[in-house]
Write a protein that holds these residues in place. Structure first.
Motif, PDB file in Angstrom:
ATOM      1  N   LEU A 149      29.612  35.550  46.996  1.00 44.15           N
ATOM      2  CA  LEU A 149      30.711  36.508  46.806  1.00 44.15           C
ATOM      3  C   LEU A 149      30.719  37.558  47.914  1.00 44.15           C
ATOM      4  N   PHE A 150      29.534  37.984  48.317  1.00 36.00           N
ATOM      5  CA  PHE A 150      29.415  39.005  49.353  1.00 36.00           C
ATOM      6  C   PHE A 150      29.998  38.513  50.675  1.00 36.00           C
ATOM      7  N   LYS A 151      29.862  37.220  50.944  1.00 36.38           N
ATOM      8  CA  LYS A 151      30.403  36.647  52.170  1.00 36.38           C
ATOM      9  C   LYS A 151      31.931  36.562  52.136  1.00 36.38           C
ATOM     10  N   LYS A 152      32.493  36.408  50.937  1.00 37.73           N
ATOM     11  CA  LYS A 152      33.926  36.175  50.792  1.00 37.73           C
ATOM     12  C   LYS A 152      34.735  37.464  50.610  1.00 37.73           C
ATOM     13  N   GLU A 153      34.122  38.446  49.963  1.00 34.91           N
ATOM     14  CA  GLU A 153      34.848  39.662  49.600  1.00 34.91           C
ATOM     15  C   GLU A 153      34.266  40.889  50.302  1.00 34.91           C
ATOM     16  N   ARG A 154      35.087  41.928  50.352  1.00 36.06           N
ATOM     17  CA  ARG A 154      34.639  43.200  50.929  1.00 36.06           C
ATOM     18  C   ARG A 154      34.524  44.212  49.793  1.00 36.06           C
ATOM     19  N   PHE A 155      33.309  44.434  49.329  1.00 38.31           N
ATOM     20  CA  PHE A 155      33.089  45.278  48.159  1.00 38.31           C
ATOM     21  C   PHE A 155      32.939  46.751  48.542  1.00 38.31           C
ATOM     22  N   ASP A 156      33.240  47.602  47.553  1.00 35.61           N
ATOM     23  CA  ASP A 156      33.087  49.047  47.734  1.00 35.61           C
ATOM     24  C   ASP A 156      31.788  49.553  47.123  1.00 35.61           C
ATOM     25  N   LEU A 157      31.204  48.736  46.201  1.00 37.66           N
ATOM     26  CA  LEU A 157      29.957  49.147  45.556  1.00 37.66           C
ATOM     27  C   LEU A 157      29.321  47.918  44.913  1.00 37.66           C
ATOM     28  N   ILE A 158      27.989  47.893  44.866  1.00 37.83           N
ATOM     29  CA  ILE A 158      27.252  46.806  44.221  1.00 37.83           C
ATOM     30  C   ILE A 158      26.320  47.405  43.178  1.00 37.83           C
ATOM     31  N   VAL A 159      26.383  46.866  41.954  1.00 39.73           N
ATOM     32  CA  VAL A 159      25.451  47.227  40.882  1.00 39.73           C
ATOM     33  C   VAL A 159      24.469  46.069  40.779  1.00 39.73           C
ATOM     34  N   LEU A 160      23.192  46.336  41.025  1.00 44.31           N
ATOM     35  CA  LEU A 160      22.229  45.263  41.285  1.00 44.31           C
ATOM     36  C   LEU A 160      20.993  45.345  40.396  1.00 44.31           C
ATOM     37  N   ASP A 161      20.694  44.221  39.724  1.00 49.27           N
ATOM     38  CA  ASP A 161      19.441  44.093  38.981  1.00 49.27           C
ATOM     39  C   ASP A 161      18.339  43.661  39.950  1.00 49.27           C
ATOM     40  N   ILE A 162      17.093  43.907  39.583  1.00 49.09           N
ATOM     41  CA  ILE A 162      15.975  43.519  40.444  1.00 49.09           C
ATOM     42  C   ILE A 162      15.410  42.156  40.034  1.00 49.09           C
ATOM     43  N   MET A 163      15.223  41.957  38.724  1.00 49.80           N
ATOM     44  CA  MET A 163      14.587  40.732  38.237  1.00 49.80           C
ATOM     45  C   MET A 163      15.637  39.638  38.030  1.00 49.80           C
ATOM     46  N   LEU A 164      15.951  38.957  39.111  1.00 47.81           N
ATOM     47  CA  LEU A 164      16.907  37.859  39.079  1.00 47.81           C
ATOM     48  C   LEU A 164      16.152  36.530  39.089  1.00 47.81           C
ATOM     49  N   PRO A 165      16.763  35.463  38.609  1.00 45.73           N
ATOM     50  CA  PRO A 165      16.048  34.191  38.476  1.00 45.73           C
ATOM     51  C   PRO A 165      15.704  33.505  39.791  1.00 45.73           C
ATOM     52  N   ASP A 166      16.425  33.817  40.866  1.00 46.34           N
ATOM     53  CA  ASP A 166      16.173  33.109  42.123  1.00 46.34           C
ATOM     54  C   ASP A 166      15.709  34.012  43.261  1.00 46.34           C
ATOM     55  N   ILE A 167      16.430  35.102  43.488  1.00 47.95           N
ATOM     56  CA  ILE A 167      16.096  36.017  44.587  1.00 47.95           C
ATOM     57  C   ILE A 167      15.762  37.385  44.017  1.00 47.95           C
ATOM     58  N   ASP A 168      14.636  37.932  44.415  1.00 48.74           N
ATOM     59  CA  ASP A 168      14.267  39.276  43.980  1.00 48.74           C
ATOM     60  C   ASP A 168      15.334  40.276  44.412  1.00 48.74           C
ATOM     61  N   GLY A 169      15.711  41.187  43.512  1.00 51.71           N
ATOM     62  CA  GLY A 169      16.767  42.148  43.806  1.00 51.71           C
ATOM     63  C   GLY A 169      16.477  43.021  45.009  1.00 51.71           C
ATOM     64  N   ASN A 224      22.872  54.166  29.212  1.00 41.68           N
ATOM     65  CA  ASN A 224      24.143  54.566  28.609  1.00 41.68           C
ATOM     66  C   ASN A 224      25.266  54.125  29.546  1.00 41.68           C
ATOM     67  N   PRO A 225      26.178  53.274  29.096  1.00 42.13           N
ATOM     68  CA  PRO A 225      27.277  52.818  29.969  1.00 42.13           C
ATOM     69  C   PRO A 225      28.068  53.953  30.588  1.00 42.13           C
ATOM     70  N   LEU A 226      28.154  55.078  29.866  1.00 41.52           N
ATOM     71  CA  LEU A 226      28.891  56.223  30.402  1.00 41.52           C
ATOM     72  C   LEU A 226      28.178  56.810  31.618  1.00 41.52           C
ATOM     73  N   GLU A 227      26.847  56.751  31.607  1.00 47.70           N
ATOM     74  CA  GLU A 227      26.097  57.243  32.763  1.00 47.70           C
ATOM     75  C   GLU A 227      26.307  56.321  33.964  1.00 47.70           C
ATOM     76  N   VAL A 228      26.300  55.016  33.729  1.00 54.31           N
ATOM     77  CA  VAL A 228      26.566  54.068  34.809  1.00 54.31           C
ATOM     78  C   VAL A 228      27.939  54.318  35.398  1.00 54.31           C
ATOM     79  N   MET A 229      28.910  54.545  34.515  1.00 59.44           N
ATOM     80  CA  MET A 229      30.277  54.822  34.968  1.00 59.44           C
ATOM     81  C   MET A 229      30.316  56.094  35.816  1.00 59.44           C
ATOM     82  N   ALA A 230      29.675  57.144  35.317  1.00 59.96           N
ATOM     83  CA  ALA A 230      29.702  58.431  36.019  1.00 59.96           C
ATOM     84  C   ALA A 230      29.038  58.327  37.388  1.00 59.96           C
TER      85      ALA A 230
END
Length: 231
Positions: free
Chosen positions: A42-62, A106-112
């Motif tokens: 997705l990163f190669k195809k789109e131009r994002f304004d922000l990324i919300v990223l987990d660390i413990m992913l099944p294939d590549i470490d965050g 808290n989702p509201l904190e993530v939003m803020a």
């Protein structure tokens, strides 16, 4: 909102919950990846304004994924993860993360925090864009956006061709240009009397921007070659 946000997490329920909250708050360009490979595609195809990223992913470490993103872009990255140690937080922020939130959250904190990061990014981009229109050399400033020449804090009248000639010099400091080349770039052609035209305009500019026009510091003559603007 038109901002594009990429969420990277292997918890489907969490992604769905974030989608609901962000959509309710006006975010319509949301993208979701369940692992690092999908995120990179997705990163190669789109131009994002922000990324919300987990660390413990099944294939590549965050953390590794963040490093890969940082090779290509400086968009804000918000870590959203169950990794709670101080060392994890320090690592995330050191390698390129802009913020760090631990689960449960808290989702509201993530939003803020998302809105704050987007606002900061927009301000930085606007500041850079504004700087591209302004050439500041201390004693004088050339404001292309407002078509103003400021000398020693006072606006000075500057006819169009003088302004364009000075702008060309400001864009290309410390380079020597012949009068013929300057005439072609500013006036758009080579014609009889072009050398005299350029010299007259340089003399007029010196009267404006030099403290001592007879001994110029900015617009200097390089004997046998032409003129250069000394930055």
């Amino acid at each position: 909102m038109k901002e594009k946000i990429l969420f990277v997490d292997d918890e489907i329920g969490l992604l769905e919950m974030l989608k609901v909250h962000f959509t309710k708050n006006g975010f319509n360009n949301l993208y979701f990846a369940k692992n690092g490979e999908e995120a990179l595609e997705l990163f190669k195809k789109e131009r994002f304004d922000l990324i919300v990223l987990d660390i413990m992913l099944p294939d590549i470490d965050g953390f590794d994924l963040c490093r890969l993103f940082r090779r290509e872009s400086f968009i804000p990255i918000l870590f959203l993860t169950a990794r709670t140690t101080d060392m994890d937080k320090i690592t995330g922020l050191t390698i390129g993360g802009d913020d760090y939130i631990t689960k449960p959250f808290n989702p509201l904190e993530v939003m803020a925090r998302t809105i704050a990061l987007l606002r900061r990014q927009k301000f930085a981009q606007e500041s850079v864009a504004q700087q591209e229109f302004i050439y500041d050399f201390g004693y004088f400033q050339l404001n292309k956006h407002e078509a103003k020449l400021i000398i020693n804090h006072e606006e000075v009248s500057c006819p169009l061709k003088e302004f364009e000639l000075l702008e060309f010099f400001c864009k290309n400091p410390n380079q020597v240009f012949s009068t013929q080349y300057l005439h072609e770039k500013v006036w758009g052609d080579l014609s009889l009397g072009s050398e005299n035209t350029v010299m007259v305009h340089i003399r007029r500019l010196r009267q404006k921007i030099e403290r001592d026009p007879s001994n110029p510091n900015f617009l200097v003559n390089v004997r046998g070659f032409g003129y250069k603007f000394v930055k």
